[in-house]
Scaffold this active site. Structure first.
Site, short mmCIF file in Angstrom:
data_model
loop_
_atom_site.label_atom_id
_atom_site.label_comp_id
_atom_site.label_asym_id
_atom_site.label_seq_id
_atom_site.Cartn_x
_atom_site.Cartn_y
_atom_site.Cartn_z
N LYS A 1 -3.44 -10.92 9.86
CA LYS A 1 -3.59 -11.15 11.30
C LYS A 1 -4.46 -12.38 11.55
CE LYS A 1 -3.29 -6.26 12.62
NZ LYS A 1 -2.04 -6.24 13.38
N LYS B 1 0.84 -1.20 0.00
CA LYS B 1 0.00 0.00 0.00
C LYS B 1 0.88 1.25 0.00
CE LYS B 1 -0.60 1.43 4.75
NZ LYS B 1 -1.47 1.95 5.78
N LYS C 1 -4.77 8.90 14.93
CA LYS C 1 -3.42 8.88 15.53
C LYS C 1 -3.46 9.61 16.85
CE LYS C 1 -0.68 8.30 11.37
NZ LYS C 1 -0.14 6.98 11.79
N HIS D 1 -1.75 -5.72 5.43
CA HIS D 1 -1.24 -6.63 6.48
C HIS D 1 -2.30 -6.95 7.52
CE1 HIS D 1 -0.44 -2.83 8.65
NE2 HIS D 1 -0.57 -3.56 9.73
N HIS E 1 -7.39 -0.57 5.35
CA HIS E 1 -7.57 -1.48 6.49
C HIS E 1 -9.01 -1.52 6.99
CE1 HIS E 1 -3.32 -1.58 6.37
NE2 HIS E 1 -3.09 -0.48 7.05
#
Lengths: 485, 485
Positions: B187, B153, B341, B183, B245
């Site tokens: 998981k 990405k 964040k 990613h 995501h």
């Protein structure tokens, strides 16, 4: 917390085993915790004419010491002096019961109590009807306040005897005064079964024949018959456990949503379940009797070698059966009940097998290995909790499935759980009949099992003490849930 | 376990940050664990013409030391000597790529490899199209064995740029050769979401608009932008996290049951979800940007004070939005996505609110207090696990309800979980595209968000670093799930 009004707690059978082991410790703990308020006394009643208040107080102090209450002996002595009284009913003549009534009234005057009475019949079955008659004739079925009658199991030993017991009780007491105790209903885990079912929308959606494949209810004891041969030889597992405890659990699992959490509504739904159970066939019943073996690593004798048991006894110490609740919710779903003495461990659980996934997208070629049912395990004792088994991906590649458990343990959330018996006595004191068994329930339950009591087609199979029962139980169900972790 | 065939792992961008932090450690661990077999080498490719095999091996050893692999440095050195090679593509001329192709073939001869190649583009977005063209023109889109292209990405920065990137890739590579890495899909907890849904019948029965009230997907980071201002200033939370995501997680939660656990079937269902999402309205989006505050007890600066960030930047570091999957399964159920964040903690979770019980028989007068929804929490990181909140009876009398959790923790069952990136690289090596994102998915996902990228009606609201986001997020949802325990 409901308030408990000032009262006298009358124990009929005040020198008996149940009183010593259960009643006295429970009343003491409730009293000391403050929930009974300050105005209450205990009147022990038994046949021993040589006892008086003082000597009964000594007996009670001894009972409290034996119960390991971590209580200071001076506190206990002080409590006994304030709270405990005794009255003999001797041979149980009308005059004896009249004297008892006078003693109760005298105590109420002395302690300025308004005439509220709990009368607990801690007596063998054959003494109950006579005692009720004696109490009734002496006018102790009514009082200036309320009078509540507590009956302990067994509630009869057949449909006929249960009916005649109910009739004897109703000659003097209204059903609204009667509290029949099944201590399983006092367990937090058992009450929580209703909360789990009726306060969680996802549970109710799954709780029917569309989603449930089978239900198994197991109450396993590790003990044998201890010193109760005289009782047990004429009882057996069906009368001692199935007809009451297991059937009550069955009712709570299978019942419809009651209109409220009230005695009338809950009892109504339980009776409905009992009446909807299809007649149980002899081939759907397996009886067993333990032979010598080993439990917890200790050698134990077989049932027929126990003191007081006939060497040719056919009394069952194990019973397993399959039944169907033939209503819209449950038709076609087998319910299995199983109980026994001298099993490997003390263990009670309710296990609900939900349906299998219809297909497995993960292992299309291997349906059996790939689709396991989700299983809900409600553990009643020990290690009280709820476990929901589900399929999870094992770590790594390729995708393989393994069963794991979503789990909840009471001790993690709440610490030690209160005693079931205490809980129920408090309910009597506050007048809440919800967790007690009514006359119709008792009779409907006996109706289910009455035909088996003398059915010689039901053989009693031996099983080794320390096993989970006779091999023949596999005939009913090939998939008994293993209580082992 | 699928077998990995002998191969060359070619890293374009061999001296980059991703290679150092993620790729090299992952390849090393896979190699040392034996799953890659014995016949494989790594060919690092970058612009630095002064490197050779020897100096790149030093660089790799340094990367392995930094990755804290608990590996013996002699083992690592030996591994580098056996496995690691380097080739420069200098300025990226046709001749440079031709030389690269020759180096790859030479390595394959030397190590007797059959011509299977993984080519990982560990490059900034603006270098990808040119590199793909260079590789393609040098014939590195085909080889005697298989050639697989790994894209990292971001997959574009708008619908138009995603389309043009896909076109550039398809000029030389078939979609069947392309592995786009998210990613999150590597998981264990995310993969297990599919197993949880499709191997457990009870879950699937509840997984629809009849039983689900809302779904919340949260990916919270505690870090700021670290040294990535140049990238982040032109990206923002929507591009950096939501479009990939969070949208992938949404697809896994909302998708229908695929016909099999195959790449085609899984991708088909994910694309269907994306295309069924109703256009997202500006009023259903809240952007935020952190100002100075405190995270984990440490003072941190605001986004506009970060090195390399414009003091007037309007880049969003927080995004929350509400959307609807307008199909038969989900119509009317709000899905909330939230990421930011400088939140109080690193925390990713998927929360499914099931419906409330329609009535409470336990507290008929107090509906709100008495009926809480059952909530399923799938915790993706940290403390990976599943929790199902349910109502339970509090200990004691009268009946009062409290929420408790049926819970499962991965660490209890499986210990430490494998690295997501490793898992995905192994999937590429075995040729399994199931967990990778296809061209149509990328474009369908950008389609959802494209209109917001330049929509000035969406204001960027300040939030204090160390909070869960701007107060304005309450406008979308009054009941955001608290990630706090």
């Amino acid at each position: 917390m409901n308030t408990v009004e000032p009262h006298v707690f009358i124990i009929m059978g005040a020198l008996g085993d149940l009183t010593r082991r259960k009643l006295i410790p429970a009343i003491y703990r409730l009293s000391e915790s403050g929930v009974l308020g300050d105005q209450h006394v205990v009147l022990g009643v038994d046949r021993d004419g040589n006892r008086d208040d003082a000597s009964y107080r000594s007996w009670v102090r001894e009972a409290l010491r034996g119960a390991d209450l971590k209580t200071d002996s001076e506190d206990a002595a002080h409590w006994c002096d304030r709270r405990i009284h005794y009255q003999s009913v001797g041979a149980g003549t009308d005059a004896d019961y009249h004297a008892l009534a006078q003693k109760a009234e005298a105590l109420e005057r002395e302690h300025e109590l308004p005439g509220n009475r709990l009368i607990n019949l801690a007596l063998p079955l054959d003494a109950v009807a006579g005692t009720v008659a004696g109490l009734g004739k002496a006018g102790m079925n009514r009082s200036p306040g309320w009078t509540r009658l507590i009956l302990e199991k067994p509630f009869g030993r057949s449909l006929a005897s249960a009916r005649s017991l109910n009739e004897a009780v109703h000659q003097h007491y209204d059903e609204s005064q009667v509290y029949r105790i099944d201590h399983y209903l006092g367990k937090e885990t058992v009450q929580n079964l209703l909360v789990f079912r009726f306060a969680n929308a996802f549970v109710e959606h799954l709780w029917n024949r569309e989603h449930v494949e089978q239900v198994q209810i197991t109450v396993a004891e590790d003990i044998g018959i201890e010193e109760r041969a005289a009782y047990y030889e004429h009882s057996g597992a069906l009368r001692d456990m199935v007809q009451n405890h297991l059937t009550q659990l069955l009712c709570l699992v299978a019942m419809e949503i009651p209109s409220g959490f009230t005695p009338e509504a809950v009892r109504y739904e339980k009776i409905k379940v009992l009446r909807q159970i299809a007649p149980i066939q002899p081939e759907d019943v397996v009886f067993g009797q333990y032979v010598g073996g080993s439990v917890h690593g200790e050698q134990v004798v077989g049932y027929r070698e126990e003191d007081g048991v006939s060497p040719e006894s056919d009394t069952e110490t194990f019973a397993a059966l399959k039944l169907e609740v033939a209503n819209w919710r449950w038709k076609g779903v087998p319910f299995y009940l199983r109980t026994g003495k001298r099993m490997p461990r003390r263990h009670s659980e309710i296990v609900v097998y939900f349906e299998h996934a219809p297909v497995s997208i993960f292992h299309p070629g291997d349906f059996q290995a790939a689709t396991k049912p989700n299983i809900l395990v409600v553990r009643l004792q020990p290690d009280e909790g709820i476990g929901l088994q589900f399929q999870v991906k094992s770590v790594g590649d390729p995708v393989t499935l393994t069963s794991q458990e979503l789990s909840f343990r009471y001790s993690d959330a709440f610490g030690a759980l209160p005693d079931a018996y205490e809980h129920l006595l408090l309910d009597v004191a506050t007048g809440d009949q919800t967790l007690f068994i009514c006359d119709d329930e008792v009779e409907a339950s006996w109706q289910l099992y009455d035909s088996m009591l003398a059915d010689h087609r039901i053989k009693v199979h031996p099983y080794v003490a320390g096993s989970w029962g006779p091999a023949e139980m596999g005939r009913l169900c090939t998939q008994w849930h293993s209580p082992d972790p």
